[in-house]
Every structure is written in C-alpha cells, then in structure tokens.
Design an enzyme around this catalytic site. Structure first.
Site, short mmCIF file in Angstrom:
data_model
loop_
_atom_site.label_atom_id
_atom_site.label_comp_id
_atom_site.label_asym_id
_atom_site.label_seq_id
_atom_site.Cartn_x
_atom_site.Cartn_y
_atom_site.Cartn_z
N TYR A 70 0.72 -1.11 0.06
CA TYR A 70 0.09 0.06 -0.06
C TYR A 70 0.71 1.19 -0.14
CZ TYR A 70 -4.02 -3.07 1.01
OH TYR A 70 -5.22 -3.90 1.08
N ASP B 144 -10.99 -8.38 7.83
CA ASP B 144 -12.35 -8.30 7.48
C ASP B 144 -13.04 -9.85 7.38
OD1 ASP B 144 -12.13 -5.50 7.11
OD2 ASP B 144 -13.55 -5.57 5.33
N ASP C 98 -5.60 -6.73 5.84
CA ASP C 98 -6.57 -6.08 5.44
C ASP C 98 -7.61 -7.04 5.03
OD1 ASP C 98 -8.47 -3.93 4.62
OD2 ASP C 98 -7.12 -3.30 2.87
N ASP D 179 -3.39 -18.19 1.31
CA ASP D 179 -4.46 -18.50 0.74
C ASP D 179 -5.10 -19.90 1.47
OD1 ASP D 179 -2.03 -19.76 0.23
OD2 ASP D 179 -2.68 -20.60 -1.86
N LYS E 43 3.20 -15.29 1.76
CA LYS E 43 2.81 -16.06 0.49
C LYS E 43 4.68 -16.25 0.36
CE LYS E 43 0.69 -17.53 -2.94
NZ LYS E 43 -0.35 -18.74 -2.82
#
Ligand code: NAD
Length: 361
Positions: free
Chosen positions: A141, A252, A248, A224, A192
């Site tokens: 980000y 959620d 993020d 994943d 990852k």
C-alpha cells in the site's frame, strides 16, 4: 502515576457510544482504583464544523501528549461533498500517520451468547477469539515505485511494489509475540513465501524474532490456506500476524465470522505500545442521535486500551466479563437482536455494563 486518555467522540453515533465507554472508565476510576485523567478533543466532521479542519493542531498536540486515545467514529452525509483532502476520514488517517501507529490489532471475538448472529454454523464459531495483528504503515500500500505507465505498444500497465525492510518486519513481529504472550501463547504468521521473495524474508525474520519468545508456539501459513482455515476451523487460531494487504483482507473476513459489526473493537499501536482504540464500525449516520447504537464495540475498545496501553490486564478482563454478563442477561441492542426480542437502548446497555462491573470479583 495517573495516565492520560484523550477522548475523541467524532461524528454520527460516535458521541453516543463514547459516552457509554467513558462511563465505564469513570466507574473504574471511582470504584476500582484505575488512575486516569480524561480529556476530550474534536476530530472529523465535528472538527471541520468548528475549525475548518478534520484534525486541528490542538487535537494532534493533545493526541501526542496522551498515553492512549479512545475514538468513536468519523464521517457522515453532511461532509460527503467536501474535497477528499479535507474530509472527516482524513482526521483519522492523519492521526495514524502522525502518531506512527504501525500495528493494527483486530480481535475477531464471538461471545457464545451471540453464536446465532454469525453466518457460519454456531458450533464452528461459538467462543471464537482470534487476534489479527496487521502491519499498517508499510507493504504494497505504500511501496514505491507505483503508478500506471504506458508501454511502447501504447498499452497501459499498472504496477505497485511490495516492500518490507527487516526492521519493519521485526517490530510488528515483536508486537504479535507480545500479544500472544498475553493470550494463549500461539502465533501464526501468514505470508506467501512460496511465491514472493519479500514474504520469504518476512518468514525468516519472524522466525528469528521467535527465538526471543520461547514460550510462544510459532507456526506459518500461506495466505490462501489461512483464508481457507479461517472459514473451515477458525477456533484453531490464537494470534495471527501478517502484512498490510493480507491483514486488510483477512481481518475483514475474520470479523464477519462474528456476524456483528457493533461488537468488534480495534487498536492501532506505536513502538511504545501507545495506541488509538476504536470500534471497527463507522459513524452509522442512519441511526445517529436515536439512542439505538450498540456501545459494546467501544466498551470492548476500552478493554483493549486497558490491556495494551495501560498494562491493566485485570481491569481489561473485568470489562470483558461485564460485557459477557449483560449478554447472558439477554440484553441486546437492535443490531444483535433476534426476531421477537425487544431491543434495549445505547444508554441502557452502557448502564448495564457499569452495573455488571461491580458484580464481577
Ligand atoms: P458504518 O459502519 O457506519 O455502518 C454500516 C451499518 O452498520 C449501518 O447500517 C449502521 O447503522 C450499522 N452500524 C454500525 N455501527 C453500529 C453500531 N455500533 N450499532 C448498531 N448498528 C451499527 O459504515 P458506513 O455506513 O459504510 O459508513 C458511514 C460513515 O462512517 C461514512 O462517512 C464512513 O466514511 C464512516 N466510517 C468511519 C470509520 C471510522 O471512523 N473508523 C470506519 C468506517 C466508516
């Protein structure tokens, strides 16, 4: 020595829910030995109305001087047409940046009494208690270079950069290990590493930091698989730590396991565990001023504040137990009410939590 807490009610339901959380703090101060001084300042739309700016200098100075900050929520219809640079939400982003709040802690907590509120089967989520630690000021980000460029063949290409330095990984890993020490002493780091070199380094550094916390059991998952496990068997997790973008998305996902936005607190911490505490929901302008909002996410944010910034774990436990008790008594605001139940107001819920505090040993 007395600690200072800055109260930022903000907009919409912010002032209503914060008022109930302040009742809890004042009760702990008067009857349970909590040494705190409370002060209040403007942020968001309320600050725009009073000063023309979402984060006045005076508010920022008070925030820097305080030991912890409790925020309601910012934003609302009234300020939606303003230029994006001076919208209420900028006040919040400004505080995070100016205070260096790099560690975002979001519990996904489901009181057994509310197991039916989740979209997952009650037996999968009842008693769920996960803490997601998300790196908040680095990663893809913020990485440079970034943008959209035009290639020689005139095709446009978008690009962003995933970048983490060892020191950034190390400091978020310390926060996560220390949080795990205060809970069930299990930490799962999510990356990852099979595809991204940057998160290969993440895994290496988290593992190194782990040698300083032999009492915490460290595991690693690819993102994943972590997403799949969160939905399949979420209660296997205690604390999870991950990068800005993965955090993020996963936080959620995890918060929805608990089904109710009005119940979930959050914390954003700096290197010294100074933090800003707030419910994860927004200012809910649709129900503002109606004494209908659920104050429990804000009251649970007070519990986090006590635990992480004030080192008052016993009082934090007491607040959480009081919330559990009012739910056991059957009190529900409209957002967590089942069909046929009669909702209670914001004030009634806040008063009930205060009363329950005294009933808990
Ligand atoms: P929201 O979280 O404010 O509301 C979503 C829905 O949940 C609404 O129906 C609302 O009534 C309900 N809700 C939220 N909190 C509740 C509570 N405590 N009790 C009962 N019901 C509750 O999200 P939104 O509608 O997308 O945004 C409204 C405003 O809040 C916007 O201006 C947005 O920018 C702002 N916002 C602020 C923050 C923050 O301050 N941290 C976060 C998200 C959104």
């Amino acid at each position: 020595m007395s600690k200072s807490i800055l109260i930022l009610p903000g907009d919409g339901i912010g002032p209503e829910i914060v008022k109930e959380a302040v009742k809890v703090l004042e009760h702990l101060r008067e009857h349970h030995g909590l040494a705190v001084e409370l002060s209040e300042a403007l942020v968001g739309g309320a600050a725009i109305d009073a000063t023309g700016r979402p984060l006045p200098e005076d508010t920022l100075a008070q925030a820097k001087a305080a030991d912890a900050i409790l925020l309601g929520a910012v934003g609302g219809y009234k300020w939606e047409s303003l230029d994006i640079a001076i919208r209420p939400e900028k006040g919040l982003l400004g505080l995070r940046a100016e205070l260096g709040l790099f560690a975002n802690l979001r519990p996904a907590l489901l009181f057994e009494e509310l197991a039916n509120a989740s979209t997952l089967k009650p037996e999968v989520v009842a008693g769920l208690d996960i803490l997601i630690v998300r790196e908040l000021t680095g990663g893809i980000y913020f990485g440079q270079p970034r943008g959209v460029r035009t290639l020689e063949n005139n095709e446009r290409q978008g690009y962003n950069t995933l970048v983490y330095s060892e020191s950034e990984i190390r400091r978020i890993a310390h926060v996560a290990f220390q949080a795990a020490q205060k809970r069930n002493k299990r930490l799962c780091s999510v990356d990852k590493a099979n595809v991204l070199e940057c998160t290969e380094l993440w895994r290496e550094v988290v593992t190194q930091v782990g040698t300083e916390y032999p009492d915490v059991e460290l595991s690693h998952l690819y993102v994943d698989n972590a997403a799949m496990q969160l939905v399949r068997a979420p209660k296997q997790f205690d604390v999870m730590v991950t990068t800005n973008m993965f955090g993020d998305i996963l936080s959620d996902l995890a918060s929805m396991l608990s089904g109710s936005i009005g119940m979930l607190p959050s914390a954003s911490l700096d290197v010294n565990n100074k933090g800003m505490y707030e419910p994860i929901h927004g200012s809910a302008p649709d129900i503002a001023g109606q004494n209908k909002a659920n104050p429990l996410a804000t009251i649970l944010s007070v519990a986090m504040l006590l635990r992480y910034s004030l080192g008052e774990a016993a009082l934090a436990d007491k607040v959480e137990a009081a919330v559990k008790q009012v739910l056991q008594q059957g009190l529900r605001t409209a957002d967590i009410c089942a069909e046929g139940e009669t909702p209670v107001s914001t004030v009634v819920m806040g008063d009930a939590v205060v009363k329950a505090l005294d009933a808990i040993a």
